[in-house]
Design an enzyme around this catalytic site. Structure first.
Site, PDB file in Angstrom:
ATOM      1  N   ARG A 122      41.622  23.768   7.896  1.00 48.52           N
ATOM      2  CA  ARG A 122      40.401  22.972   7.623  1.00 48.52           C
ATOM      3  C   ARG A 122      39.924  23.070   6.177  1.00 48.52           C
ATOM      4  NH1 ARG A 122      38.868  24.855  12.843  1.00 48.52           N
ATOM      5  NH2 ARG A 122      39.332  23.226  14.355  1.00 48.52           N
ATOM      6  N   LYS A 144      40.436  12.980  -5.534  1.00 46.42           N
ATOM      7  CA  LYS A 144      41.053  12.040  -4.584  1.00 46.42           C
ATOM      8  C   LYS A 144      42.445  12.558  -4.275  1.00 46.42           C
ATOM      9  CE  LYS A 144      38.965   7.561  -5.480  1.00 46.42           C
ATOM     10  NZ  LYS A 144      39.248   6.165  -5.877  1.00 46.42           N
ATOM     11  N   GLU A 186      47.161   4.576 -17.932  1.00 46.43           N
ATOM     12  CA  GLU A 186      45.868   5.091 -17.449  1.00 46.43           C
ATOM     13  C   GLU A 186      44.976   5.514 -18.617  1.00 46.43           C
ATOM     14  OE1 GLU A 186      44.976   4.878 -14.315  1.00 46.43           O
ATOM     15  OE2 GLU A 186      46.643   5.325 -12.961  1.00 46.43           O
ATOM     16  N   LYS A 228      36.639  10.486 -17.236  1.00 46.29           N
ATOM     17  CA  LYS A 228      36.764  10.574 -15.782  1.00 46.29           C
ATOM     18  C   LYS A 228      35.752  11.567 -15.214  1.00 46.29           C
ATOM     19  CE  LYS A 228      39.545  10.439 -11.805  1.00 46.29           C
ATOM     20  NZ  LYS A 228      40.846  10.245 -11.206  1.00 46.29           N
ATOM     21  N   GLU A 238      32.771   7.397  -4.740  1.00 43.92           N
ATOM     22  CA  GLU A 238      32.958   5.977  -5.022  1.00 43.92           C
ATOM     23  C   GLU A 238      32.009   5.073  -4.250  1.00 43.92           C
ATOM     24  OE1 GLU A 238      37.058   5.023  -5.930  1.00 43.92           O
ATOM     25  OE2 GLU A 238      36.750   3.014  -5.151  1.00 43.92           O
ATOM     26  N   ARG A 242      32.297   4.667  -9.702  1.00 49.19           N
ATOM     27  CA  ARG A 242      33.664   5.205  -9.733  1.00 49.19           C
ATOM     28  C   ARG A 242      34.713   4.112  -9.518  1.00 49.19           C
ATOM     29  NH1 ARG A 242      36.188  10.860  -7.257  1.00 49.19           N
ATOM     30  NH2 ARG A 242      38.289  10.410  -7.967  1.00 49.19           N
ATOM     31  N   ASN A 246      39.235   1.841 -10.983  1.00 48.40           N
ATOM     32  CA  ASN A 246      40.299   1.066 -10.342  1.00 48.40           C
ATOM     33  C   ASN A 246      40.606  -0.224 -11.085  1.00 48.40           C
ATOM     34  OD1 ASN A 246      40.569   2.922  -8.237  1.00 48.40           O
ATOM     35  ND2 ASN A 246      38.808   2.033  -7.183  1.00 48.40           N
ATOM     36  N   HIS A 249      43.852  -2.046 -10.543  1.00 51.14           N
ATOM     37  CA  HIS A 249      44.562  -1.401  -9.437  1.00 51.14           C
ATOM     38  C   HIS A 249      44.804  -2.299  -8.231  1.00 51.14           C
ATOM     39  CE1 HIS A 249      44.135   2.177 -11.798  1.00 51.14           C
ATOM     40  NE2 HIS A 249      44.680   2.939 -10.873  1.00 51.14           N
ATOM     41  N   HIS A 253      48.444  -2.217  -6.940  1.00 52.47           N
ATOM     42  CA  HIS A 253      48.848  -1.773  -5.606  1.00 52.47           C
ATOM     43  C   HIS A 253      49.666  -2.854  -4.894  1.00 52.47           C
ATOM     44  CE1 HIS A 253      45.470   1.472  -5.457  1.00 52.47           C
ATOM     45  NE2 HIS A 253      46.486   1.812  -6.212  1.00 52.47           N
ATOM     46  N   HIS A 267      53.725   3.629 -11.185  1.00 55.95           N
ATOM     47  CA  HIS A 267      52.305   3.363 -10.958  1.00 55.95           C
ATOM     48  C   HIS A 267      51.573   2.997 -12.258  1.00 55.95           C
ATOM     49  CE1 HIS A 267      48.308   3.628  -9.237  1.00 55.95           C
ATOM     50  NE2 HIS A 267      47.978   4.436 -10.226  1.00 55.95           N
TER      51      HIS A 267
HETATM   52  P1  NAD Z   1      55.131  11.475 -10.540  1.00 56.35           P
HETATM   53  O1  NAD Z   1      54.397  12.604  -9.980  1.00 56.35           O
HETATM   54  O2  NAD Z   1      56.185  10.834  -9.720  1.00 56.35           O
HETATM   55  O3  NAD Z   1      55.740  11.919 -11.937  1.00 56.35           O
HETATM   56  C1  NAD Z   1      56.513  11.005 -12.668  1.00 56.35           C
HETATM   57  C2  NAD Z   1      57.908  11.601 -12.953  1.00 56.35           C
HETATM   58  O4  NAD Z   1      57.768  12.545 -14.011  1.00 56.35           O
HETATM   59  C3  NAD Z   1      58.539  12.348 -11.793  1.00 56.35           C
HETATM   60  O5  NAD Z   1      59.914  12.080 -11.790  1.00 56.35           O
HETATM   61  C4  NAD Z   1      58.286  13.805 -12.134  1.00 56.35           C
HETATM   62  O6  NAD Z   1      59.266  14.653 -11.591  1.00 56.35           O
HETATM   63  C5  NAD Z   1      58.380  13.762 -13.623  1.00 56.35           C
HETATM   64  N1  NAD Z   1      57.670  14.804 -14.355  1.00 56.35           N
HETATM   65  C6  NAD Z   1      56.400  15.233 -14.165  1.00 56.35           C
HETATM   66  N2  NAD Z   1      56.074  16.097 -15.121  1.00 56.35           N
HETATM   67  C7  NAD Z   1      57.140  16.227 -15.940  1.00 56.35           C
HETATM   68  C8  NAD Z   1      57.408  16.961 -17.122  1.00 56.35           C
HETATM   69  N3  NAD Z   1      56.481  17.718 -17.710  1.00 56.35           N
HETATM   70  N4  NAD Z   1      58.646  16.846 -17.688  1.00 56.35           N
HETATM   71  C9  NAD Z   1      59.576  16.035 -17.141  1.00 56.35           C
HETATM   72  N5  NAD Z   1      59.384  15.306 -16.030  1.00 56.35           N
HETATM   73  C10 NAD Z   1      58.174  15.406 -15.443  1.00 56.35           C
HETATM   74  O7  NAD Z   1      54.153  10.281 -10.952  1.00 56.35           O
HETATM   75  P2  NAD Z   1      52.854  10.243 -11.880  1.00 56.35           P
HETATM   76  O8  NAD Z   1      53.044   9.066 -12.734  1.00 56.35           O
HETATM   77  O9  NAD Z   1      52.546  11.549 -12.482  1.00 56.35           O
HETATM   78  O10 NAD Z   1      51.708   9.963 -10.801  1.00 56.35           O
HETATM   79  C11 NAD Z   1      51.715   8.781 -10.035  1.00 56.35           C
HETATM   80  C12 NAD Z   1      50.961   9.039  -8.749  1.00 56.35           C
HETATM   81  O11 NAD Z   1      49.624   9.427  -9.047  1.00 56.35           O
HETATM   82  C13 NAD Z   1      50.871   7.820  -7.863  1.00 56.35           C
HETATM   83  O12 NAD Z   1      51.192   8.179  -6.552  1.00 56.35           O
HETATM   84  C14 NAD Z   1      49.398   7.425  -7.943  1.00 56.35           C
HETATM   85  O13 NAD Z   1      48.945   6.795  -6.773  1.00 56.35           O
HETATM   86  C15 NAD Z   1      48.750   8.747  -8.156  1.00 56.35           C
HETATM   87  N6  NAD Z   1      47.424   8.664  -8.787  1.00 56.35           N
HETATM   88  C16 NAD Z   1      46.408   9.342  -8.187  1.00 56.35           C
HETATM   89  C17 NAD Z   1      45.139   9.322  -8.759  1.00 56.35           C
HETATM   90  C18 NAD Z   1      44.029  10.116  -8.140  1.00 56.35           C
HETATM   91  O14 NAD Z   1      42.880   9.977  -8.563  1.00 56.35           O
HETATM   92  N7  NAD Z   1      44.306  10.960  -7.175  1.00 56.35           N
HETATM   93  C19 NAD Z   1      44.914   8.615  -9.945  1.00 56.35           C
HETATM   94  C20 NAD Z   1      45.986   7.945 -10.528  1.00 56.35           C
HETATM   95  C21 NAD Z   1      47.236   7.979  -9.937  1.00 56.35           C
END
Ligand code: NAD
Length: 370
Positions: A122, A144, A186, A228, A238, A242, A246, A249, A253, A267
């Protein structure tokens, strides 16, 4: 130099630490949170190969034992199978209510592990050690968490704030150019949605930052996290402001769903394309000048990231299918899509009052220029 920002959320407030070399001192940074000298780290295979040893040494230096789970890299990991595997692994490791789970990776790992921490017994505390640019400037901050459903992105999840965020900008050096630029989508979003001055700073400094200038990278991460943190502190769940985060987005999406969450479209690339589309719609609605979308596209082009639907390889569905996919967005209330539109660069706002025909014509023009 390490800088500290604070996300002010009453008894759930936490620090964001930004600087070089934080992995090597992760133990000292996290120790004040621990009730026993043991952490469970979840990461992905790319990050593990490059940086897990450094992190382990950082914990060992403070006498902290580290156990780790390495998941496959990529967006497909953010779904039930790897999620249940993670939760069961944490239980098998006997992670207790008082323990701290560490999410060590990009946004995929941060979102999945944060959600696992939210539901494990939990709710246990977790620390974000974001390693991608996207995760350092966005997903690690704000609480999030979640995974994707077959029906759409991020549809299963929880708000669960981390107890600490450690953004070691030195690790950004091992990202592929494509992943770095996806994260940049971003970064530039913060300028587009609320800070013209930051957008102009990026127009001047973006290329040098992408080329590896550490001072500029630190500044971009700091300004993004500050933006942020400020918004999240005012509107954690949100209810209003907030939603501005998006920007782009709803389009993004839909495009991610249309490309099957594959590496055809990352993304952050979808965010950049989505922001350009949102400004195009805003301009056609007469909300902002025609120069604004052109200026945004010119900057994204200069950075070498994706800007147009034409930049996405392979087939895309038709306009009506894309519109239907947009309808799955979490920002839909009572069947109406809430859009983030803009009165200019740095002046985004939320509205449901958008003529669907204008959105349709922008999308069909964008599709026909492919
Ligand atoms: P990811 O986690 O897939 O990372 C991108 C790639 O980079 C992966 O192949 C990973 O292995 C690699 N990688 C990460 N760090 C590295 C490093 N230091 N050196 C070499 N390779 C590295 O994707 P992302 O772009 O980091 O994140 C995308 C995700 O984040 C999506 O699912 C999106 O929905 C989510 N997101 C969430 C929020 C939130 O508020 N929670 C906000 C924006 C995006």
């Amino acid at each position: 130099m390490v800088e500290t920002l604070r996300v002010e959320l009453g008894d759930r407030s936490y620090d964001i630490r930004i600087g070089q070399g934080l992995l090597g001192r992760a133990g000292a940074e996290i120790a004040p949170l621990l009730v026993r000298p043991r952490v469970a780290v979840v990461t992905d295979e790319n990050v593990a190969a490059l940086h897990l040893e450094t992190l382990q040494a950082g914990f060992a230096a403070a006498g902290i034992e580290m156990v780790s789970l390495v998941l496959p890299a990529g967006e497909a990991t953010k779904a039930w199978p790897e999620f249940s595997r993670t939760v069961e692994w944490l239980l098998a490791q006997k992670v207790e209510r008082g323990d701290v789970v560490v999410a060590f990776g990009g946004g995929v790992i941060g979102d999945l592990v944060g959600f696992a921490a939210a539901v494990l017994r939990r709710g246990v505390r977790f620390v974000q050690i974001p390693t991608s640019l996207l995760a350092q400037v966005d997903s690690s901050v704000g609480g999030k968490t979640g995974i994707n459903a077959p029906q759409g992105k991020n549809l299963i999840g929880a708000f669960h704030q981390p107890s600490l965020v450690l953004a070691d900008i030195a690790v950004l050096g091992t990202l592929t150019a494509r992943d770095f630029l996806a994260g940049y989508g971003e970064v530039v979003k913060y300028g587009m949605l609320g800070d013209l001055d930051f957008f102009e700073w990026l127009e001047v400094n973006g290329t040098a930052l992408a080329a590896g200038d550490m001072t500029l990278r630190a500044e971009a991460v700091r300004r993004s996290c500050q933006a942020k943190a400020d918004i999240v502190s005012r509107d954690e769940t949100e209810q209003g402001e907030r939603a501005l985060l998006n920007l782009g987005h709803t389009f993004c999406h839909a495009l991610e769903a249309a490309t099957g969450y594959s590496d055809r479209l990352l993304h952050g690339e979808g965010v950049a394309i989505g922001c350009a589309l949102a400004f195009e719609v805003s301009s056609r609605l007469g909300l902002c000048s025609q120069e604004d979308p052109s200026r945004i596209r010119a900057h994204l082009r200069a950075m070498g990231t994706k800007v147009d639907l034409a930049d996405i390889a392979g087939d895309l569905p038709d306009t009506d299918t894309l519109i239907a996919l947009m309808g799955q967005d979490k920002k839909v209330t009572d069947g109406t899509i809430n859009y983030i539109m803009a009165r200019g660069i740095g002046q985004a706002f939320v509205t449901s009052d958008v003529d669907a025909n204008v959105v349709k014509s922008v999308l069909s023009d964008a599709l026909s220029s492919r």
